[in-house]
Design a protein around this motif. Structure first.
Motif, PDB file in Angstrom:
ATOM      1  N   ILE A 167       0.841  -1.204   0.000  1.00 27.11           N
ATOM      2  CA  ILE A 167       0.000   0.000   0.000  1.00 27.11           C
ATOM      3  C   ILE A 167       0.873   1.251   0.000  1.00 27.11           C
ATOM      4  O   ILE A 167       0.604   2.215  -0.741  1.00 27.11           O
ATOM      5  CB  ILE A 167      -0.949  -0.015   1.206  1.00 27.11           C
ATOM      6  CG1 ILE A 167      -1.882  -1.235   1.126  1.00 27.11           C
ATOM      7  CG2 ILE A 167      -1.776   1.266   1.258  1.00 27.11           C
ATOM      8  CD1 ILE A 167      -2.815  -1.384   2.318  1.00 27.11           C
ATOM      9  N   GLU A 168       1.897   1.256   0.811  1.00 29.93           N
ATOM     10  CA  GLU A 168       2.778   2.430   0.875  1.00 29.93           C
ATOM     11  C   GLU A 168       3.450   2.683  -0.473  1.00 29.93           C
ATOM     12  O   GLU A 168       3.555   3.826  -0.934  1.00 29.93           O
ATOM     13  CB  GLU A 168       3.824   2.229   1.965  1.00 29.93           C
ATOM     14  CG  GLU A 168       3.251   2.241   3.377  1.00 29.93           C
ATOM     15  CD  GLU A 168       4.310   1.937   4.423  1.00 29.93           C
ATOM     16  OE1 GLU A 168       5.499   1.793   4.040  1.00 29.93           O
ATOM     17  OE2 GLU A 168       3.957   1.836   5.609  1.00 29.93           O
ATOM     18  N   GLN A 220       0.853   4.107  -2.823  1.00 31.29           N
ATOM     19  CA  GLN A 220       0.529   5.481  -2.464  1.00 31.29           C
ATOM     20  C   GLN A 220       1.584   6.449  -2.996  1.00 31.29           C
ATOM     21  O   GLN A 220       1.264   7.541  -3.474  1.00 31.29           O
ATOM     22  CB  GLN A 220       0.402   5.633  -0.941  1.00 31.29           C
ATOM     23  CG  GLN A 220      -0.902   5.084  -0.381  1.00 31.29           C
ATOM     24  CD  GLN A 220      -0.945   5.170   1.138  1.00 31.29           C
ATOM     25  OE1 GLN A 220       0.037   4.895   1.823  1.00 31.29           O
ATOM     26  NE2 GLN A 220      -2.097   5.537   1.675  1.00 31.29           N
ATOM     27  N   SER A 237      -2.618   7.406  -7.685  1.00 32.58           N
ATOM     28  CA  SER A 237      -3.902   6.703  -7.712  1.00 32.58           C
ATOM     29  C   SER A 237      -3.939   5.577  -8.744  1.00 32.58           C
ATOM     30  O   SER A 237      -4.642   4.592  -8.557  1.00 32.58           O
ATOM     31  CB  SER A 237      -5.031   7.696  -7.999  1.00 32.58           C
ATOM     32  OG  SER A 237      -4.868   8.299  -9.273  1.00 32.58           O
ATOM     33  N   LEU A 277      -2.585   2.606  -7.078  1.00 31.57           N
ATOM     34  CA  LEU A 277      -3.535   2.131  -6.078  1.00 31.57           C
ATOM     35  C   LEU A 277      -4.743   1.467  -6.733  1.00 31.57           C
ATOM     36  O   LEU A 277      -5.301   0.495  -6.200  1.00 31.57           O
ATOM     37  CB  LEU A 277      -3.993   3.300  -5.203  1.00 31.57           C
ATOM     38  CG  LEU A 277      -2.986   3.764  -4.145  1.00 31.57           C
ATOM     39  CD1 LEU A 277      -3.414   5.112  -3.572  1.00 31.57           C
ATOM     40  CD2 LEU A 277      -2.863   2.721  -3.026  1.00 31.57           C
ATOM     41  N   ALA A 284      -7.236   4.098   0.791  1.00 36.71           N
ATOM     42  CA  ALA A 284      -6.087   4.815   0.236  1.00 36.71           C
ATOM     43  C   ALA A 284      -6.372   5.297  -1.183  1.00 36.71           C
ATOM     44  O   ALA A 284      -5.986   6.409  -1.566  1.00 36.71           O
ATOM     45  CB  ALA A 284      -4.864   3.904   0.253  1.00 36.71           C
ATOM     46  N   ALA A 318      -6.526   9.210  -2.394  1.00 31.97           N
ATOM     47  CA  ALA A 318      -5.601   9.619  -3.450  1.00 31.97           C
ATOM     48  C   ALA A 318      -6.362  10.249  -4.610  1.00 31.97           C
ATOM     49  O   ALA A 318      -5.935  11.269  -5.166  1.00 31.97           O
ATOM     50  CB  ALA A 318      -4.791   8.416  -3.927  1.00 31.97           C
TER      51      ALA A 318
END
Length: 314
Positions: A101-102, A105, A109, A112, A128, A132
Motif C-alpha cells: 500500500i505504501e 501510495q 492513484s 492504487l 487509500a 488519493a
C-alpha cells in the motif's frame, strides 16, 4: 325244473348287460351338469376367490399393555436426527501488505487502482485509493470508490478524512455535490444524516445545497437512519414558534449539544420594547431551563471505562 333254471340263468346274465347303458347315461348326465356349472359361474366371484386365496394373513395387533407392563418395558432408544452437512467456512479475502500500500501510495492513484484490482475486498486499499483520487481532484472517481468502501466496510463511515472529503464535495459544483448528499443519505448509516445536518447548519455552505440537504432530512428513509438526538435537534431547528412542552421533554431526554444550541437561544433575553428585554418563550421558561440543565450534565459526563480484561465477563 330244468326249464325254469335255464330261464333264471338267462335273466341273470341279461341284468349286467342292461345296467351298463344306464351307468353310461348317468356319467354323461353328471358331466353335463359340471360343464354347465362351469359355463354359468360368475367370473368376478371366481377372481375374488382366487385373490383371497393368495392374500397372506396379517398378524393380529398386539393387545394393549397394562400400566405395569409399560413400567417394566424398556424405554425406546432416542432417535437422532441425521446430521446436516457442514457448510464450508468462507475464506478470508486477500489483504495487501502494508509495504504494498505504501509503495502504491507513493506512485499515485493509478498504482492504487491496480492494487485494488488485485485486492478488491481490502478496505485499506480502497480507503487509500479514495483519498488519493480526492487529492488528485478526480472527485467523481473518488465518490464511487468511497461508496464501494462504505458498502464493504460500514465502519469506514467514521473515517474523518473521508467525512471531510464529502463535506468539501457537497460545497462544490452541483452535480458532484448532489452525489455527495446522496451518499450521505443512503450509504453511511446514522452518520450520514449527521453530515446532512452539518451541511444545513454550517455557515460556509450556500443556500442551494443547504435546502437540498434539509429536504433529505425530511425523507422517511433518512429519518429511520438518524439518531434520536439528531431528530430532536432538527425538529427544534424547524420550529418557528415556541416549542411545546412535549418537544422540550424530548430534548431533555434525547438531545445533545445541537438541541442545547436552540434551547439556549430561547433562554437569551430579547428586546421586547424600547428599554425592556424579556424572554421570547416565557410560559415554558421553566421547562427550557430544566432541559438545558439535563443536557449540560449529560454532555459533561464521561463514559464509563471498560473493565480490565482479567475481570471482564466471559
Amino acid at each position: 325244473m330244468s326249464g325254469s333254471g335255464s330261464q333264471v340263468d338267462e335273466s341273470g346274465l341279461n341284468r349286467p348287460r342292461a345296467a351298463a347303458p344306464l351307468a353310461v347315461l348317468g356319467l354323461l348326465a353328471a358331466t353335463g351338469l359340471i360343464c354347465g356349472a362351469v359355463a354359468l359361474r360368475d367370473p368376478a366371484a371366481v377372481t375374488a376367490l382366487e385373490r383371497g386365496a393368495g392374500v397372506t394373513r396379517r398378524p393380529a395387533a398386539p393387545a394393549a399393555m397394562s400400566s405395569g407392563d409399560r413400567a417394566r418395558a424398556p424405554a425406546p432408544e432416542p432417535t437422532t436426527a441425521p446430521a446436516e452437512p457442514e457448510v464450508p467456512a468462507k475464506a478470508e479475502p486477500a489483504r495487501a501488505q502494508p509495504a504494498e500500500i505504501e509503495g502504491a501510495q507513493a506512485a499515485g492513484s493509478a498504482a492504487l487502482d491496480a492494487l485494488a484490482q488485485r485486492y478488491p475486498e481490502d478496505p485499506a486499499v480502497l480507503r487509500a485509493l479514495a483519498l488519493a483520487q480526492a487529492r488528485e481532484k478526480a472527485v467523481a472517481a473518488a465518490l464511487l470508490t468511497t461508496k464501494r468502501l462504505f458498502e464493504l466496510a460500514p465502519e469506514e463511515t467514521a473515517n474523518d478524512e473521508l467525512r471531510q472529503f464529502l463535506l468539501r464535495t457537497a460545497n462544490g459544483v452541483p452535480d458532484v455535490a448532489l452525489t455527495a448528499l446522496d451518499l450521505m443519505a443512503k450509504h453511511m448509516g446514522s452518520r450520514g444524516p449527521d453530515l446532512l445536518y452539518e451541511v444545513v447548519t454550517a455557515p460556509k455552505f450556500g443556500d442551494w445545497i443547504r435546502d437540498n440537504a434539509s429536504r433529505l432530512l425530511l425523507d422517511s428513509s433518512v429519518r429511520q437512519l438518524a439518531t434520536p438526538a439528531l431528530l430532536i435537534a432538527d425538529d427544534l431547528r424547524r420550529t418557528t414558534e415556541c416549542p411545546t412542552k412535549a418537544l422540550i421533554a424530548r430534548a431533555r431526554d434525547e438531545g445533545d449539544i445541537r438541541s442545547l444550541h436552540y434551547i439556549k437561544s430561547l433562554l437569551t433575553p430579547q428586546r421586547c420594547g424600547r428599554f425592556r428585554r424579556c424572554l421570547k418563550c416565557g410560559p415554558v421558561t421553566k421547562e427550557l431551563r430544566a432541559a438545558a440543565s439535563v443536557i449540560e450534565k449529560r454532555k459533561n459526563e464521561k463514559p464509563a471505562a471498560a473493565p480490565p480484561a482479567s475481570s471482564a465477563a466471559p
